[in-house]
Design an enzyme around this catalytic site. Sequence first.
Site, PDB file in Angstrom:
ATOM      1  N   LYS A 187       1.002  -1.195  -0.049  1.00  0.00           N
ATOM      2  CA  LYS A 187       0.066  -0.069   0.000  1.00  0.00           C
ATOM      3  C   LYS A 187       0.751   1.049  -0.008  1.00  0.00           C
ATOM      4  CE  LYS A 187      -1.796   2.814   2.913  1.00  0.00           C
ATOM      5  NZ  LYS A 187      -1.751   4.033   2.164  1.00  0.00           N
ATOM      6  N   GLY A 240       7.400   4.680   7.862  1.00  0.00           N
ATOM      7  CA  GLY A 240       6.340   5.844   8.150  1.00  0.00           C
ATOM      8  C   GLY A 240       6.585   6.402   9.534  1.00  0.00           C
ATOM      9  N   THR A 242       6.511   7.551  13.494  1.00  0.00           N
ATOM     10  CA  THR A 242       6.366   6.851  14.786  1.00  0.00           C
ATOM     11  C   THR A 242       4.913   6.458  15.262  1.00  0.00           C
ATOM     12  OG1 THR A 242       8.600   7.571  15.221  1.00  0.00           O
ATOM     13  CG2 THR A 242       7.251   6.622  17.001  1.00  0.00           C
ATOM     14  N   GLY A 245       3.254   3.970  13.480  1.00  0.00           N
ATOM     15  CA  GLY A 245       4.156   2.521  13.436  1.00  0.00           C
ATOM     16  C   GLY A 245       3.781   1.892  14.783  1.00  0.00           C
ATOM     17  N   GLU A 262      10.230   0.881  10.257  1.00  0.00           N
ATOM     18  CA  GLU A 262      11.421   2.027   9.941  1.00  0.00           C
ATOM     19  C   GLU A 262      10.595   3.300  10.084  1.00  0.00           C
ATOM     20  OE1 GLU A 262      14.181   1.412   9.450  1.00  0.00           O
ATOM     21  OE2 GLU A 262      14.142  -0.821   8.663  1.00  0.00           O
ATOM     22  N   CYS A 296      13.728  10.751   6.428  1.00  0.00           N
ATOM     23  CA  CYS A 296      13.678  10.236   7.959  1.00  0.00           C
ATOM     24  C   CYS A 296      15.147  10.253   8.530  1.00  0.00           C
ATOM     25  CB  CYS A 296      13.522   8.765   7.986  1.00  0.00           C
ATOM     26  SG  CYS A 296      14.682   7.721   6.695  1.00  0.00           S
ATOM     27  N   GLU A 397       9.828  15.640  15.392  1.00  0.00           N
ATOM     28  CA  GLU A 397      10.163  15.598  13.897  1.00  0.00           C
ATOM     29  C   GLU A 397       9.678  16.613  12.876  1.00  0.00           C
ATOM     30  OE1 GLU A 397       9.093  12.187  11.556  1.00  0.00           O
ATOM     31  OE2 GLU A 397      11.183  12.031  10.721  1.00  0.00           O
TER      32      GLU A 397
HETATM   33  P1  NAD Z   1       2.798   8.078   8.218  1.00  0.00           P
HETATM   34  O1  NAD Z   1       2.974   7.224   9.216  1.00  0.00           O
HETATM   35  O2  NAD Z   1       1.396   9.074   8.109  1.00  0.00           O
HETATM   36  O3  NAD Z   1       2.204   6.935   6.727  1.00  0.00           O
HETATM   37  C1  NAD Z   1       3.053   5.998   6.558  1.00  0.00           C
HETATM   38  C2  NAD Z   1       2.201   4.964   5.638  1.00  0.00           C
HETATM   39  O4  NAD Z   1       1.394   4.240   6.757  1.00  0.00           O
HETATM   40  C3  NAD Z   1       1.207   5.584   4.634  1.00  0.00           C
HETATM   41  O5  NAD Z   1       1.136   4.432   3.420  1.00  0.00           O
HETATM   42  C4  NAD Z   1      -0.180   5.580   5.466  1.00  0.00           C
HETATM   43  O6  NAD Z   1      -1.207   5.658   4.443  1.00  0.00           O
HETATM   44  C5  NAD Z   1       0.024   4.336   6.158  1.00  0.00           C
HETATM   45  N1  NAD Z   1      -0.996   4.120   7.437  1.00  0.00           N
HETATM   46  C6  NAD Z   1      -1.341   5.275   7.861  1.00  0.00           C
HETATM   47  N2  NAD Z   1      -2.247   4.987   8.950  1.00  0.00           N
HETATM   48  C7  NAD Z   1      -2.149   3.649   8.904  1.00  0.00           C
HETATM   49  C8  NAD Z   1      -2.749   2.546   9.951  1.00  0.00           C
HETATM   50  N3  NAD Z   1      -3.560   2.947  11.052  1.00  0.00           N
HETATM   51  N4  NAD Z   1      -2.487   1.239   9.422  1.00  0.00           N
HETATM   52  C9  NAD Z   1      -1.735   0.979   8.469  1.00  0.00           C
HETATM   53  N5  NAD Z   1      -1.143   1.751   7.757  1.00  0.00           N
HETATM   54  C10 NAD Z   1      -1.353   3.281   7.703  1.00  0.00           C
HETATM   55  O7  NAD Z   1       3.894   8.453   7.336  1.00  0.00           O
HETATM   56  P2  NAD Z   1       4.191   9.744   6.246  1.00  0.00           P
HETATM   57  O8  NAD Z   1       3.654  10.948   6.573  1.00  0.00           O
HETATM   58  O9  NAD Z   1       3.606   8.990   5.041  1.00  0.00           O
HETATM   59  O10 NAD Z   1       5.722   9.521   6.093  1.00  0.00           O
HETATM   60  C11 NAD Z   1       6.506  10.442   6.877  1.00  0.00           C
HETATM   61  C12 NAD Z   1       7.142   9.492   8.100  1.00  0.00           C
HETATM   62  O11 NAD Z   1       7.895   8.507   7.580  1.00  0.00           O
HETATM   63  C13 NAD Z   1       8.253  10.245   8.791  1.00  0.00           C
HETATM   64  O12 NAD Z   1       7.927  10.308  10.198  1.00  0.00           O
HETATM   65  C14 NAD Z   1       9.477   9.946   8.384  1.00  0.00           C
HETATM   66  O13 NAD Z   1      10.806  10.071   9.495  1.00  0.00           O
HETATM   67  C15 NAD Z   1       8.959   8.377   8.218  1.00  0.00           C
HETATM   68  N6  NAD Z   1      10.069   7.520   7.478  1.00  0.00           N
HETATM   69  C16 NAD Z   1      10.973   6.757   7.896  1.00  0.00           C
HETATM   70  C17 NAD Z   1      11.813   6.032   7.104  1.00  0.00           C
HETATM   71  C18 NAD Z   1      12.801   5.169   7.919  1.00  0.00           C
HETATM   72  O14 NAD Z   1      13.410   4.239   7.008  1.00  0.00           O
HETATM   73  N7  NAD Z   1      12.975   5.156   9.088  1.00  0.00           N
HETATM   74  C19 NAD Z   1      12.070   6.332   5.995  1.00  0.00           C
HETATM   75  C20 NAD Z   1      11.100   7.284   5.250  1.00  0.00           C
HETATM   76  C21 NAD Z   1      10.195   7.903   5.974  1.00  0.00           C
END
Ligand code: NAD
Length: 503
Positions: A187, A240, A242, A245, A262, A296, A397
């Site tokens: 997804k 995504g 924290t 996650g 991650e 990230c 962040e």
């Molecule tokens: P997000 O957590 O909002 O979303 C990430 C993904 O999770 C999206 O596809 C979203 O639709 C999905 N999602 C949201 N709620 C969900 C749920 N309840 N159940 C399952 N899936 C769900 O993150 P974002 O705003 O898209 O990305 C930015 C974040 O990602 C930042 O915090 C960044 O640090 C982190 N990030 C981490 C890494 C790493 O490798 N550590 C790499 C890139 C981005």
Amino acid sequence: MTGVPKTLPDMTFEPVPDEFLLAGNWKHGAGPATSVIDPATGSELQRVGHAGVEDVDAAVRAGAAAAADPAWRGLLPHQRATYLHRIGAAIEGAAPRLALLQSYNTGKTLTETSALVTSAANTFRYFAAVLETSDEDLTTPRGPYLTMSVHEPIGVVGAITPWNSPIASDAQKMAPALAAGNAVVLKPAEWTPLVSLALARIIDETGLPPGLLSVLPGRGSVVGDAIVRHPGVGKVSFTGGTTTGRTLAHAAAEKLMPVSLELGGKSPTIVLADADVEAAVNGVLYGIFSSSGQSCIAGSRLFVDAGIYEEFLDRLVARTQALRVGPGREPGVQVGPLVHHRHRDAVARHVELARAEGGRIRCGGSVPDDPRLAEGAYYLPTVIDGLANDARVCQEEIFGPVLVALPFHGEADLIAQANDTVYGLAAGIWTRDYRRAWRLARALHTGTVWINTYKQFSISTPFGGVKESGLSVEKGRTGIRAYSRQKSIYLGMDEAPIAWAES
Ligand code: NAD
């Protein structure tokens, strides 16, 4: 000037068919549609229909059948590797188109998106090589038997990715999961589904058996949640924020499912008094302002030795003000727009918070006043100081082009401040003294440390966060193991029956 093409390549946006890949079939989303925008201009690129919960169920069932089919499950590693090699080559063949598409959808510069596409192709090739060269373990026998430990596919793997580097994060999950013999249901993020849909089409055309890959756009709380909770999904790999996650980990705990997480970061970059200042300034700029800070691993907290603090900051601020902000598809641009106006506004709110907390905005701190950029989701590269490490902008962040700078007084103070964060993703150290760098690198609570470089990535080097930055690692030879189940097998070698049962 040499090396500049006479005519620019065709930069026209080509819409992606509004269909998603559901186990070998292309389907129109029956759910609500996302308006996908070009953050450089604010205009709508196209709409993408969402998959529904019933599509998740169909994808998982088909994935389970495809993963169990001897036509896939029965392949020897080198045979499975040919599929990954083919996918790597197909991505490379479509590289200019994919890079342009990702630049349109995320706002990133073409240089950055081209590097991400190359990295995606190389990820498939790397895991093909890992697959062909991974050995199973013959363990040391401690009785009259031969003992071994083998790795088997999990079945269906759910992959959930964020918007900042879609093609690279998609590949980072798909390649090792397929290499390990699984099916994948992916997804992508709501704001950036286009490159994942294009990638799905490319992979489908390579002849990967149908069912092994589904790519379902949609809301996290609907499609993502359904993937996590589906009883047929045996593992979820998530990248995504924290907070998301943690929500996901709770749902996974209910079914005792392993997850790789991650997550976010607030990574310290450290400049010691003996650093090569020019190299450090370049590294700090690249670490925070490339990808407009939407990374990230962005080096978003800068710690500079108090003895050189003012001089270093003046130089850094002058260089920050000289960065070229503009559309990511324009040659020479260093800082593109943020991914979406809503995200730009969230970044701006953090800077307002810094102002309210008494921070000094050394540069930036607003949207650009260039009328050409008025409709896009731009924000000027910003340097803030004058705040203590416990200020909210030093702890939260921001995920944008915003750097907070702090002086430190001695190594103990530095280590205490650098580690005083809930995150533990990465850190950077700039110094000429390698013994000191080594000592600091071992004292920092992070998954990665860069010394005299920053934000460099290698698929062969494991990557992961500690503390609230994540659980488990991706990449590296062991990256494939995160998508396998380990099984021990004992082969009895004793001719005599087991004595206990003798009458
Ligand atoms: P997000 O957590 O909002 O979303 C990430 C993904 O999770 C999206 O596809 C979203 O639709 C999905 N999602 C949201 N709620 C969900 C749920 N309840 N159940 C399952 N899936 C769900 O993150 P974002 O705003 O898209 O990305 C930015 C974040 O990602 C930042 O915090 C960044 O640090 C982190 N990030 C981490 C890494 C790493 O490798 N550590 C790499 C890139 C981005």
